[in-house]
Design a protein around this motif. Structure first.
Motif, PDB file in Angstrom:
ATOM      1  N   ALA A   1       0.830  -1.211   0.000  1.00 53.23           N
ATOM      2  CA  ALA A   1       0.000   0.000   0.000  1.00 53.23           C
ATOM      3  C   ALA A   1       0.863   1.259   0.000  1.00 53.23           C
ATOM      4  CB  ALA A   1      -0.934  -0.015   1.203  1.00 53.23           C
ATOM      5  N   ALA A   2       1.914   1.247   0.823  1.00 53.79           N
ATOM      6  CA  ALA A   2       2.801   2.410   0.873  1.00 53.79           C
ATOM      7  C   ALA A   2       3.522   2.600  -0.458  1.00 53.79           C
ATOM      8  CB  ALA A   2       3.806   2.257   2.008  1.00 53.79           C
ATOM      9  N   ALA A   3       3.950   1.497  -1.071  1.00 50.53           N
ATOM     10  CA  ALA A   3       4.626   1.573  -2.367  1.00 50.53           C
ATOM     11  C   ALA A   3       3.701   2.130  -3.443  1.00 50.53           C
ATOM     12  CB  ALA A   3       5.147   0.204  -2.774  1.00 50.53           C
ATOM     13  N   ALA A   4       2.388   1.875  -3.287  1.00 47.63           N
ATOM     14  CA  ALA A   4       1.395   2.380  -4.238  1.00 47.63           C
ATOM     15  C   ALA A   4       0.938   3.794  -3.883  1.00 47.63           C
ATOM     16  CB  ALA A   4       0.195   1.438  -4.281  1.00 47.63           C
ATOM     17  N   LYS A   5       1.627   4.423  -2.925  1.00 46.30           N
ATOM     18  CA  LYS A   5       1.364   5.799  -2.494  1.00 46.30           C
ATOM     19  C   LYS A   5      -0.007   5.966  -1.843  1.00 46.30           C
ATOM     20  CE  LYS A   5       5.374   6.952  -3.929  1.00 46.30           C
ATOM     21  NZ  LYS A   5       6.460   7.126  -2.911  1.00 46.30           N
ATOM     22  N   ALA A   6      -0.521   4.869  -1.288  1.00 46.15           N
ATOM     23  CA  ALA A   6      -1.767   4.959  -0.525  1.00 46.15           C
ATOM     24  C   ALA A   6      -1.448   5.439   0.884  1.00 46.15           C
ATOM     25  CB  ALA A   6      -2.453   3.599  -0.468  1.00 46.15           C
TER      26      ALA A   6
ATOM     27  N   ARG B   1       9.550   4.658   7.911  1.00 45.05           N
ATOM     28  CA  ARG B   1      10.375   5.211   6.825  1.00 45.05           C
ATOM     29  C   ARG B   1       9.789   4.886   5.452  1.00 45.05           C
ATOM     30  NH1 ARG B   1      14.709   3.186   9.960  1.00 45.05           N
ATOM     31  NH2 ARG B   1      14.962   1.453   8.486  1.00 45.05           N
ATOM     32  N   LEU B   2       9.131   3.732   5.364  1.00 39.44           N
ATOM     33  CA  LEU B   2       8.529   3.329   4.094  1.00 39.44           C
ATOM     34  C   LEU B   2       7.246   4.097   3.785  1.00 39.44           C
ATOM     35  CD1 LEU B   2       8.980  -0.555   4.343  1.00 39.44           C
ATOM     36  CD2 LEU B   2      10.146   0.975   2.743  1.00 39.44           C
ATOM     37  N   GLY B   3       6.740   4.823   4.772  1.00 44.59           N
ATOM     38  CA  GLY B   3       5.536   5.599   4.555  1.00 44.59           C
ATOM     39  C   GLY B   3       4.290   5.029   5.192  1.00 44.59           C
ATOM     40  N   VAL B   4       4.465   4.048   6.071  1.00 41.83           N
ATOM     41  CA  VAL B   4       3.342   3.427   6.766  1.00 41.83           C
ATOM     42  C   VAL B   4       3.190   4.073   8.141  1.00 41.83           C
ATOM     43  CG1 VAL B   4       2.422   1.275   7.721  1.00 41.83           C
ATOM     44  CG2 VAL B   4       3.745   1.235   5.584  1.00 41.83           C
TER      45      VAL B   4
END
Length: 500
Positions: free
Chosen positions: A38-43, A120-123
């Motif tokens: 989800a984070a990789a998909a910018k969600a 750091r990954l955006g989660v």
């Protein structure tokens, strides 16, 4: 399982705007992979974990058990060093040091699954207990106090499983251990339990029984079924049972545990076999009869989502409410870390993009391994399953006792067994029993996944001398069994003509 239609559901109001694209409940393998995708998909994704990041595998299962198995194997090799031309010695086993190594291994791997890494990954990572209060609202009781509510377009339930403890009379009175609790409760013991009962003859029970007997415990293993490792073929489970017995495990198959208790300070368990009761005294007991999904307390039933043995989902891992999905042990049908991560891809993609395109979870090629000594690894059909399902098959088998590297390593036992379509080299399933079987199986997993037959494995160069040559050898066995006799006759006549 397909979600069934429910009736008379409350009239929930769907929010016009959402705080999150996705909320993931549980930070084991399925939850971590879902949040990562989800984070990789910018969600905008929130991951909620009530206990430890990394879930059961990192903290209680795969990682600590393999660390323990390694220490136990080294102790075993020291006792049998004479097989390698060295002097055999009885190892000193400071059990607390062994357990400290187990915890050190966990600590070294922890950063891979840590709050810091995922942040750091955006989660967004919240530590607390999550509960769905309506189909789009998650309430989190935070571990450090207070509550937080989030609305979300989608939810993935990835709450994992926990050890199942059978309702044996007196089981609570004897202070049982499980694969979740033994790592802390035995951590400071100077020696391994003197007399240990392992209840269960599946993969966990067999791994634990062998490890502890090699570390100095007197182990009795109790299994209600007629043999150990009932999910595997008889030839595979027989080799494991023989190895456990050779190590000193007292294996009681066909024995049903009927009661536990304490008598004059001595803990005991009564087992029944063919109408006869037997009492076994012990100092500790490890219950390893399976794991049950964590289903309660997340608000699923209040939303009409059926939970029985697992969360009921369709082929896309969607529940009754299509934007609420489940992955990992809580969804079934397999309880493997690698399958949880595999499911997480499908759950995450369907949660984020299901309105545009849905992806059906693929279970066509599922491998697994039991890390006893010898290891047992399998993918696809077993012989037992093929017979039960009346699927035609041929068997090709190569004995690892005839493999050069295995002979040199002193590990010349076990086999590679491949099931194929009759007359064809298409692989239906493969079982490997032997040293590093879990690693060797990968070639067959790859072949099955991509539709490659034994002929392709035979035509691939394998390094000599390696254990991996066993895979090529079994492919060669298949080829020799399918040589065209008429063509051979023609070749013989041709070569005779060539000699003049």
């Amino acid at each position: 399982m397909m979600p069934t239609e429910q009736t008379a559901q409350p009239a929930w109001t769907r929010p016009r705007r959402f705080d999150r694209n996705l909320v993931v409940i549980g930070a084991g393998s399925a939850g971590l992979v879902s949040a990562y995708i989800a984070a990789a998909a910018k969600a905008r994704v929130t991951l909620v974990e009530a206990h430890k990041m990394g879930g059961d595998c990192l903290n209680f299962g795969c990682v600590p058990s393999k660390a323990l198995i390694k220490s136990a194997k080294v102790a075993h090799q020291m006792r049998h060093a004479d097989q390698y031309g060295l002097e055999a010695v009885e190892p000193k086993v400071p059990f607390s040091a062994v357990m400290e190594r187990v915890h050190k291994v966990i600590t070294e791997i922890e950063p891979h699954d840590s709050v810091e890494r995922y942040t750091r990954l955006g989660v967004e990572v919240l530590q607390g207990y999550a509960r769905l209060v309506d189909p789009w609202t998650v309430e989190i009781a935070l571990n450090d106090g207070g509550t937080q509510r989030l609305t979300t377009r989608a939810v993935i339930i990835a709450t994992g499983a926990q050890p199942f403890v059978p309702p044996i009379p007196g089981i609570d009175a004897v202070g049982y251990l499980t694969s979740d609790t033994l790592w802390e409760r035995l951590r400071d013991r100077p020696a391994a339990p003197k007399r240990l009962v392992v209840l269960g003859g599946g993969p966990i029970g067999c791994e634990v029984a062998q490890s502890f007997v090699r570390l100095g415990s007197k182990v009795t293993q109790i299994e209600m079924a007629p043999r150990l490792m009932m999910r595997e073929d008889e030839d595979a489970s027989a080799l494991v049972e023989a190895s456990l017995k050779a190590d000193g495990v007292h294996v009681l198959t066909g024995h049903k545990a009927v009661a536990c208790g304490v008598e004059a300070g001595e803990k005991w368990i009564d087992v029944e076999h063919q109408g006869t009761l037997q009492r076994v005294f012990f100092d500790d007991i490890i219950v390893a009869v399976g794991r049950a999904p964590r289903l309660k307390g997340f608000g699923l039933e209040e939303l009409g989502i059926k939970v029985d043995r697992v969360v009921e989902t369709n082929a896309y891992l969607q529940t009754l409410h299509p934007h609420i999905l489940a992955a990992g042990d809580v969804a079934g049908p397999y309880q493997f870390t690698h399958v949880a991560g595999h499911q997480a891809w499908f759950a995450a993609m369907n949660a984020l993009f299901g309105d545009l395109k849905r992806f059906k979870a693929d279970y066509s090629v599922i491998p697994w391994a039991t890390f006893t000594d010898p290891e047992v690894a399998r993918v696809g059909l077993s012989e037992t399953e093929a017979r039960e399902q009346k699927i035609p098959y041929e068997v090709t088998r190569f004995g690892i006792d005839d493999l050069d590297r295995a002979i040199a390593d002193g590990s010349a036992r076990g086999f590679v067994k491949v099931l194929t379509v009759p007359g064809k080299d298409r692989i239906l399933g493969a079982t490997i029993v032997g040293e590093h079987a879990g690693d060797l199986l990968a070639e067959f997993v790859f072949a099955m996944k991509h539709g490659l037959g034994l002929g392709k494995i035979l035509g691939t160069i394998h390094i000599y001398p390696t254990l991996a040559e066993a895979n090529k050898m079994v492919a060669g066995q298949w080829r020799r069994a399918h040589i065209n006799g008429f063509l051979l006759s023609l070749l013989e006549r041709f070569q005779t003509w060539r000699r003049g």
